[in-house]
Scaffold this active site. Structure first.
Site, PDB file in Angstrom:
ATOM      1  N   ALA A 170      73.911  32.896 105.798  1.00 28.25           N
ATOM      2  CA  ALA A 170      72.988  33.931 105.959  1.00 28.25           C
ATOM      3  C   ALA A 170      73.963  35.379 105.965  1.00 28.25           C
ATOM      4  O   ALA A 170      73.240  36.362 105.627  1.00 28.25           O
ATOM      5  CB  ALA A 170      72.051  33.748 107.382  1.00 28.25           C
ATOM      6  N   TYR A 171      74.901  35.372 106.769  1.00 28.19           N
ATOM      7  CA  TYR A 171      75.761  36.505 106.756  1.00 28.19           C
ATOM      8  C   TYR A 171      76.407  37.017 105.278  1.00 28.19           C
ATOM      9  O   TYR A 171      76.095  37.999 104.878  1.00 28.19           O
ATOM     10  CB  TYR A 171      77.028  36.211 107.432  1.00 28.19           C
ATOM     11  CG  TYR A 171      77.857  37.676 107.662  1.00 28.19           C
ATOM     12  CD1 TYR A 171      77.659  38.695 108.078  1.00 28.19           C
ATOM     13  CD2 TYR A 171      79.198  37.305 107.247  1.00 28.19           C
ATOM     14  CE1 TYR A 171      78.428  39.689 108.075  1.00 28.19           C
ATOM     15  CE2 TYR A 171      80.345  38.132 107.174  1.00 28.19           C
ATOM     16  CZ  TYR A 171      79.847  39.342 107.658  1.00 28.19           C
ATOM     17  OH  TYR A 171      80.779  40.315 107.696  1.00 28.19           O
ATOM     18  N   VAL A 172      76.539  35.791 104.518  1.00 23.46           N
ATOM     19  CA  VAL A 172      77.216  36.158 103.133  1.00 23.46           C
ATOM     20  C   VAL A 172      76.107  36.632 102.214  1.00 23.46           C
ATOM     21  O   VAL A 172      76.223  37.358 101.662  1.00 23.46           O
ATOM     22  CB  VAL A 172      77.875  34.641 102.802  1.00 23.46           C
ATOM     23  CG1 VAL A 172      77.991  34.880 101.150  1.00 23.46           C
ATOM     24  CG2 VAL A 172      79.117  34.456 103.321  1.00 23.46           C
TER      25      VAL A 172
END
Lengths: 229, 105
Positions: free
Chosen positions: A139-141
């Site tokens: 999700a961060y990437v």
């Protein structure tokens, strides 16, 4: 005296960037949700939630009332390590809201002013986790990949009006945020990006500062602080 | 203190003045001859898409200087209208008058 807006300026990298730019003679406007303790005659703190378009617009209007904006550093960000299949929807939404929408809102509000000025530089913060497709940070990437895509499109749209938009990607920087991550994980990641000793705040600031200390005509560029590039 | 009334004529003059300045900057002398019927986008417009965006950004600043209020010209309401307020100068002036009135209300 040139004017910069730095988001996420209450601590860590954002605060270090603010201190560095103040030392270089800039007027610094710091956007953060948390109270800001930095005291300097040329520093102005603004209580801003970058995920809120109205909050960003109101703060940018205050900055513009005093004049121009030469530099925007979209540093505010959130991180979360979750296996893809175990990532709560709320976590994914929160990451997208702060990392992508926060950058978008600031870029839109400040970008308009820079187009009127026919000049300006925007620096968006991304991460080496994007080119690494780092497992455990889907999700961060994805949210930072969106920032990179936004950077390229914004650069393309604003170039003719004298506004440059670039992104810089860091690995783990020695801040409160990364101290909460296990040492083994940090070591492994630092090895992968060719910086086994890790990255200090001063090194991160110096790398980002190349954008305004060594200005070029580059726009739409994405530079990573690693041996990937 | 009451702000002076911002009329449709004022809005038209604002748009035409900005178009004339953009015309000089973009080497598009046709923009100095614009009137209420001048198209702002599409094949019949002297502006390209970046020119239209620049016009909107510049006009927001012009409106602030003239009226003391910040408005967002390309707001969601404008973007969803059946008849785009960005089609012609006259329609854009109508839209600006509405925005200023709402911002002052």
């Amino acid at each position: 005296m040139p004017v910069v807006i730095i988001t996420g300026s209450s601590r860590g990298l954002g605060r270090a960037l603010a201190e560095s730019l103040l030392a270089e003679g800039w007027t610094v406007h710091g956007f953060a949700r948390s109270p800001q303790s930095l005291v300097h005659p040329h520093f102005q703190a603004h209580a801003v939630d970058v995920g809120s378009e109205a909050s960003v617009q109101a703060a940018v209007a205050i900055v513009l009332a005093a004049g121009r904006i030469d530099l925007l550093i979209n540093n505010a960000g959130a991180a979360s390590m979750n296996a893809l299949l175990l990532t709560p929807a709320a976590t994914a939404e929160a990451l997208m809201r702060v990392n992508y929408l926060g950058t978008l809102h600031c870029l839109q509000a400040v970008g308009k002013a820079m187009v009127r000025q026919r000049a300006g530089l925007v620096v968006n913060l991304t991460t080496v986790a994007v080119p690494l497709s780092l497992a455990g940070e889907a999700a961060y990437v994805a949210s930072k990949a969106a920032v990179e895509a936004l950077t390229k499109v914004a650069a393309s749209e604003l170039q003719s009006q004298g506004v440059r938009v670039n992104a810089v990607g860091l690995g783990p920087v020695d801040t409160d945020l990364t101290r909460a991550v296990g040492a083994d994980k940090l070591h492994t990641l630092n090895q992968r990006i060719g910086r086994p000793q890790g990255t200090t705040l001063a090194e991160a600031v110096a790398f980002i500062a190349q954008e305004w200390r060594s200005p070029s005509a580059a726009t739409g560029s994405i530079r990573y602080l690693s041996q990937l590039s | 203190m009451n702000m002076p009334t911002f009329t449709r004529d004022d809005a038209v003059k604002l748009v035409l003045a900005r178009l004339a300045r953009l015309g000089q900057e973009l080497s598009q002398p046709a923009l100095a001859q614009a009137d209420e019927q001048t198209r702002l986008f599409g094949e019949a417009s002297p502006l390209d898409s970046i020119g239209l965006v620049t016009l909107m950004s510049d006009l927001e600043d012009d409106i602030h200087k003239a009226c003391g209020v910040w408005v967002i010209i390309a707001d969601e309401k404008a973007m969803s209208r059946l008849t785009s307020p960005f089609r012609r100068v006259g329609l854009l002036a109508d839209h600006i008058v509405e925005l200023v009135a709402a911002a002052r209300a």
